[in-house]
Write a protein that holds these residues in place. Structure first.
Motif, mmCIF file in Angstrom:
data_model
loop_
_atom_site.group_PDB
_atom_site.id
_atom_site.type_symbol
_atom_site.label_atom_id
_atom_site.label_comp_id
_atom_site.label_asym_id
_atom_site.label_seq_id
_atom_site.Cartn_x
_atom_site.Cartn_y
_atom_site.Cartn_z
ATOM 1 N N GLN A 1 -18.584 -24.844 82.153
ATOM 2 C CA GLN A 1 -18.199 -24.411 80.814
ATOM 3 C C GLN A 1 -16.739 -24.746 80.536
ATOM 4 O O GLN A 1 -16.390 -25.188 79.444
ATOM 5 N N ARG A 2 -15.874 -24.536 81.525
ATOM 6 C CA ARG A 2 -14.450 -24.827 81.339
ATOM 7 C C ARG A 2 -14.187 -26.319 81.227
ATOM 8 O O ARG A 2 -13.387 -26.767 80.418
ATOM 9 N N VAL A 3 -14.871 -27.121 82.055
ATOM 10 C CA VAL A 3 -14.678 -28.568 82.020
ATOM 11 C C VAL A 3 -15.136 -29.138 80.681
ATOM 12 O O VAL A 3 -14.445 -29.964 80.075
ATOM 13 N N THR A 4 -16.293 -28.706 80.207
ATOM 14 C CA THR A 4 -16.762 -29.200 78.907
ATOM 15 C C THR A 4 -15.862 -28.709 77.781
ATOM 16 O O THR A 4 -15.642 -29.427 76.802
ATOM 17 N N ALA A 5 -15.308 -27.503 77.916
ATOM 18 C CA ALA A 5 -14.384 -26.995 76.896
ATOM 19 C C ALA A 5 -13.108 -27.832 76.847
ATOM 20 O O ALA A 5 -12.595 -28.153 75.763
ATOM 21 N N VAL A 6 -12.587 -28.201 78.009
ATOM 22 C CA VAL A 6 -11.386 -29.042 78.053
ATOM 23 C C VAL A 6 -11.687 -30.414 77.453
ATOM 24 O O VAL A 6 -10.892 -30.955 76.671
ATOM 25 N N SER B 1 -17.755 -45.261 73.511
ATOM 26 C CA SER B 1 -17.735 -44.521 74.784
ATOM 27 C C SER B 1 -17.196 -43.114 74.581
ATOM 28 O O SER B 1 -17.773 -42.141 75.098
ATOM 29 N N LEU B 2 -16.090 -42.985 73.858
ATOM 30 C CA LEU B 2 -15.532 -41.662 73.596
ATOM 31 C C LEU B 2 -16.497 -40.807 72.775
ATOM 32 O O LEU B 2 -16.632 -39.606 73.016
ATOM 33 N N LEU B 3 -17.180 -41.445 71.839
ATOM 34 C CA LEU B 3 -18.160 -40.717 71.035
ATOM 35 C C LEU B 3 -19.329 -40.231 71.888
ATOM 36 O O LEU B 3 -19.782 -39.089 71.741
ATOM 37 N N ALA B 4 -19.784 -41.056 72.807
ATOM 38 C CA ALA B 4 -20.880 -40.651 73.704
ATOM 39 C C ALA B 4 -20.436 -39.506 74.618
ATOM 40 O O ALA B 4 -21.188 -38.554 74.839
ATOM 41 N N ILE B 5 -19.225 -39.588 75.148
ATOM 42 C CA ILE B 5 -18.709 -38.501 75.987
ATOM 43 C C ILE B 5 -18.580 -37.225 75.167
ATOM 44 O O ILE B 5 -18.934 -36.134 75.629
ATOM 45 N N TYR B 6 -18.095 -37.350 73.937
ATOM 46 C CA TYR B 6 -17.944 -36.192 73.059
ATOM 47 C C TYR B 6 -19.297 -35.537 72.790
ATOM 48 O O TYR B 6 -19.439 -34.313 72.897
ATOM 49 N N VAL B 7 -20.277 -36.331 72.465
ATOM 50 C CA VAL B 7 -21.617 -35.805 72.178
ATOM 51 C C VAL B 7 -22.209 -35.136 73.418
ATOM 52 O O VAL B 7 -22.775 -34.041 73.344
ATOM 53 N N SER C 1 -11.876 -33.497 70.439
ATOM 54 C CA SER C 1 -12.075 -33.061 69.053
ATOM 55 C C SER C 1 -11.010 -33.581 68.101
ATOM 56 O O SER C 1 -11.352 -34.041 66.995
ATOM 57 N N PRO C 2 -9.715 -33.537 68.445
ATOM 58 C CA PRO C 2 -8.731 -34.127 67.524
ATOM 59 C C PRO C 2 -8.968 -35.618 67.284
ATOM 60 O O PRO C 2 -8.846 -36.097 66.152
ATOM 61 N N TRP C 3 -9.327 -36.339 68.342
ATOM 62 C CA TRP C 3 -9.641 -37.760 68.175
ATOM 63 C C TRP C 3 -10.833 -37.931 67.234
ATOM 64 O O TRP C 3 -10.827 -38.800 66.350
ATOM 65 N N PHE C 4 -11.870 -37.117 67.432
ATOM 66 C CA PHE C 4 -13.076 -37.213 66.612
ATOM 67 C C PHE C 4 -12.761 -36.933 65.142
ATOM 68 O O PHE C 4 -13.177 -37.683 64.257
ATOM 69 N N VAL C 5 -12.006 -35.877 64.893
ATOM 70 C CA VAL C 5 -11.633 -35.531 63.509
ATOM 71 C C VAL C 5 -10.777 -36.639 62.905
ATOM 72 O O VAL C 5 -10.990 -37.044 61.750
ATOM 73 N N TYR C 6 -9.812 -37.158 63.661
ATOM 74 C CA TYR C 6 -8.965 -38.250 63.165
ATOM 75 C C TYR C 6 -9.815 -39.470 62.807
ATOM 76 O O TYR C 6 -9.618 -40.085 61.757
#
Length: 127
Positions: free
Chosen positions: A27-32, A67-73, A38-43
């Motif tokens: 839970q902590r790792v996914t939260a980090v 790649s970042l989008l896949a990791i984010y999802v 999230s800022p990258w995604f919003v930007y």
């Protein structure tokens, strides 16, 4: 006769299954990961406001962005599943309902993540 046993003897062997710490760390790792991405995604989303379809596809099809989008999802749905699991464990006290809800949450998160990965793949490989 069990009332004559020492409470420590009764409790011994009934402790944590050593799964709670692993769950807590995940839970902590996914939260980090979500906090960093999230800022990258919003930007990225804000920068694409008003862009035409082809620009959005070409932007999302870039290897680093995809790649970042896949990791984010992946982190998003994994974190959601972990959080909902804790909520169900804490607040649903009917065993069959708890099991049913846990299954629904797991499959819903897995299904949504797979759909998102397929969508990202389609964008990357058809742009």
């Amino acid at each position: 006769m069990s009332h004559l046993r020492n409470p420590l003897a009764v409790a011994r062997g009934l402790g944590a299954a050593k799964d709670g710490v692993h769950h807590w760390w995940l839970q902590r790792v996914t939260a980090v990961a979500l906090a960093l991405l999230s800022p990258w995604f919003v930007y990225t989303l804000v920068s694409l406001v008003g862009a035409d379809y082809q620009t959005v596809r070409l932007t999302l099809a870039q290897p680093v962005t995809a790649s970042l989008l896949a990791i984010y999802v992946g982190a998003l749905f994994w974190h959601a599943q972990l959080g909902l699991q804790v909520v169900i464990e804490d607040y649903v006290h009917t065993r069959w309902l708890e099991i049913a809800l846990q299954l629904v949450v797991r499959f819903a998160c897995l299904f949504a993540a797979v759909l998102a990965f397929i969508a990202i793949g389609r964008i990357v490989f058809t742009a």
